[in-house]
Motif scaffolding. Sequence first.
Motif, PDB file in Angstrom:
ATOM      1  N   ASP A  33      18.050  12.203  58.445  1.00  0.00           N
ATOM      2  CA  ASP A  33      16.612  12.461  58.454  1.00  0.00           C
ATOM      3  C   ASP A  33      16.020  11.913  57.152  1.00  0.00           C
ATOM      4  OD1 ASP A  33      14.067  13.317  58.837  1.00  0.00           O
ATOM      5  OD2 ASP A  33      14.495  15.459  58.671  1.00  0.00           O
ATOM      6  N   THR A  86      13.455  13.944  54.911  1.00  0.00           N
ATOM      7  CA  THR A  86      13.927  14.980  53.988  1.00  0.00           C
ATOM      8  C   THR A  86      14.949  14.438  52.997  1.00  0.00           C
ATOM      9  OG1 THR A  86      15.668  15.652  55.542  1.00  0.00           O
ATOM     10  CG2 THR A  86      13.537  16.764  55.715  1.00  0.00           C
ATOM     11  N   ALA A  87      15.180  13.122  53.007  1.00  0.00           N
ATOM     12  CA  ALA A  87      16.168  12.532  52.098  1.00  0.00           C
ATOM     13  C   ALA A  87      15.609  12.463  50.680  1.00  0.00           C
ATOM     14  CB  ALA A  87      16.569  11.139  52.578  1.00  0.00           C
ATOM     15  N   SER A  88      16.518  12.410  49.727  1.00  0.00           N
ATOM     16  CA  SER A  88      16.127  12.341  48.321  1.00  0.00           C
ATOM     17  C   SER A  88      17.146  11.503  47.569  1.00  0.00           C
ATOM     18  CB  SER A  88      16.039  13.747  47.706  1.00  0.00           C
ATOM     19  OG  SER A  88      17.302  14.380  47.733  1.00  0.00           O
ATOM     20  N   TRP A 145      24.742  16.148  52.481  1.00  0.00           N
ATOM     21  CA  TRP A 145      23.684  16.835  53.215  1.00  0.00           C
ATOM     22  C   TRP A 145      23.905  18.334  53.108  1.00  0.00           C
ATOM     23  CZ3 TRP A 145      26.515  19.579  56.613  1.00  0.00           C
ATOM     24  CH2 TRP A 145      27.698  19.023  57.082  1.00  0.00           C
ATOM     25  N   SER A 146      22.817  19.080  53.173  1.00  0.00           N
ATOM     26  CA  SER A 146      22.907  20.534  53.037  1.00  0.00           C
ATOM     27  C   SER A 146      22.646  21.269  54.343  1.00  0.00           C
ATOM     28  CB  SER A 146      21.904  21.025  51.980  1.00  0.00           C
ATOM     29  OG  SER A 146      20.578  20.676  52.344  1.00  0.00           O
ATOM     30  N   ARG A 147      22.178  20.557  55.362  1.00  0.00           N
ATOM     31  CA  ARG A 147      21.870  21.233  56.626  1.00  0.00           C
ATOM     32  C   ARG A 147      22.035  20.247  57.771  1.00  0.00           C
ATOM     33  NH1 ARG A 147      16.998  22.167  59.395  1.00  0.00           N
ATOM     34  NH2 ARG A 147      15.857  21.136  57.709  1.00  0.00           N
ATOM     35  N   HIS A 203      19.980  16.814  57.479  1.00  0.00           N
ATOM     36  CA  HIS A 203      18.738  17.070  56.760  1.00  0.00           C
ATOM     37  C   HIS A 203      19.031  17.267  55.270  1.00  0.00           C
ATOM     38  CE1 HIS A 203      16.696  17.655  60.634  1.00  0.00           C
ATOM     39  NE2 HIS A 203      17.757  18.368  60.989  1.00  0.00           N
ATOM     40  N   ASP A 204      18.003  17.061  54.447  1.00  0.00           N
ATOM     41  CA  ASP A 204      18.134  17.196  52.986  1.00  0.00           C
ATOM     42  C   ASP A 204      19.275  16.320  52.470  1.00  0.00           C
ATOM     43  OD1 ASP A 204      16.082  19.062  53.129  1.00  0.00           O
ATOM     44  OD2 ASP A 204      17.481  20.724  53.399  1.00  0.00           O
ATOM     45  N   ALA A 226      21.131  13.810  50.249  1.00  0.00           N
ATOM     46  CA  ALA A 226      21.072  13.354  48.855  1.00  0.00           C
ATOM     47  C   ALA A 226      21.817  12.022  48.761  1.00  0.00           C
ATOM     48  CB  ALA A 226      21.687  14.391  47.922  1.00  0.00           C
TER      49      ALA A 226
END
Length: 380
Positions: free
Chosen positions: A243, A246-248, A320-322, A347-348, A350
């Motif tokens: 996703d 929600t990426a960073s 990823w955290s989720r 999601h999320d 990194a």
Amino acid sequence: MSLLYPRKIDCPESPTGFKIAPADQRLLDQQAYQIEASQRRAEQREAEAFAEARERRWQQEEEQRRREGAARRKTIAADNSPPRDRVPYHIISMLQERAAKVKTFREQLQQVPRQLVEGGILACFSQHSGVQTALNHGGSRRAVLREAIAKLRVDDESDFAIHASCDYIERLLTEDEVAEQLLQSKPRNVAASFNEPVAEVATPARPVVDFQFARDRLQYAALAAYNGGKIDQPHLPYPIAIDVNTASVEHESQPTLLDHSPAKRVGTHTAQIDKKSGMLHAIQGRFTIDSPAAREVYSSFVPGNEISSHKWQASVRGDWSRLSFIKPGKVKVVNNQRIVGPCLVAHDFAWRETSFTGLGANSDRKNKVAQFHISERDEA
């Protein structure tokens, strides 16, 4: 038998002057024992009835508490509105454990001779077709291996060990092809005979691709390091999509590796997240370190003829955290694309690094393939 009037016998030694007959005394004792046993049974039945009533009361209270808890959880769920497609924690733990096993297996696989791994792949593939017949009739071993890898990857009965072995051998085959292309691209002088002097063939002067040339003159970029579609991972039961919304990225300047190995540093690049197009870009890449991995990459570049240069594919990696899950047959829009299940969505994410690879993991070939482009920088 109830004894109301026991018989009496004269007995001068007794204070009363008589005693009860022995037979009647036995009957009296038996009668007293029966009365006592009857009382004990009555007390036991009363205790059992009390226990049953208490158990029924406890069950009713437990059922009431369960109903109240269910209603409370339903109310909380309605207020928070959590996503229904969230992957349970035990599935995430299972996937992480499987990923650790795959990593360990890949490390062990590199210690095994290549011929044994290829023989194992051909042995598994021989169950599907006549491999030995094809080899005996002059078939190319490399072509048969690639056909075997393609068949084993789509076979549902193949486990992660077979998939990891196929990835390992396919990477080696790609490296062999790259080496052959490099050898064929080198200029050669061929003499007409041993007695005649060798005629010098004029070759156009071109820069030598060494580290200094790569550092000062070359650049690389992957305008679609991730194209927003599905990614095949051998340690996951389903394809996975990132996703991008929600990426960073922690630092814009990221390391560039070879085959996701921290020991194989190639250089650095600038990470760019394009949420509008749903893609990840690796731009402004520079060869900043003189390492065997960097030499393997920039030596495949042909100065002045980028078309003949080897095309490296790009692959991103991060944490990823989720996770969420798209059920089979369901369609969900991710990264402005229609993703058809079954598919996992990270999601999320990194984003940590991007690697040069011989073969990327994009399963959706309708989209743009993630590819690195090496080119010369303007001298200005």
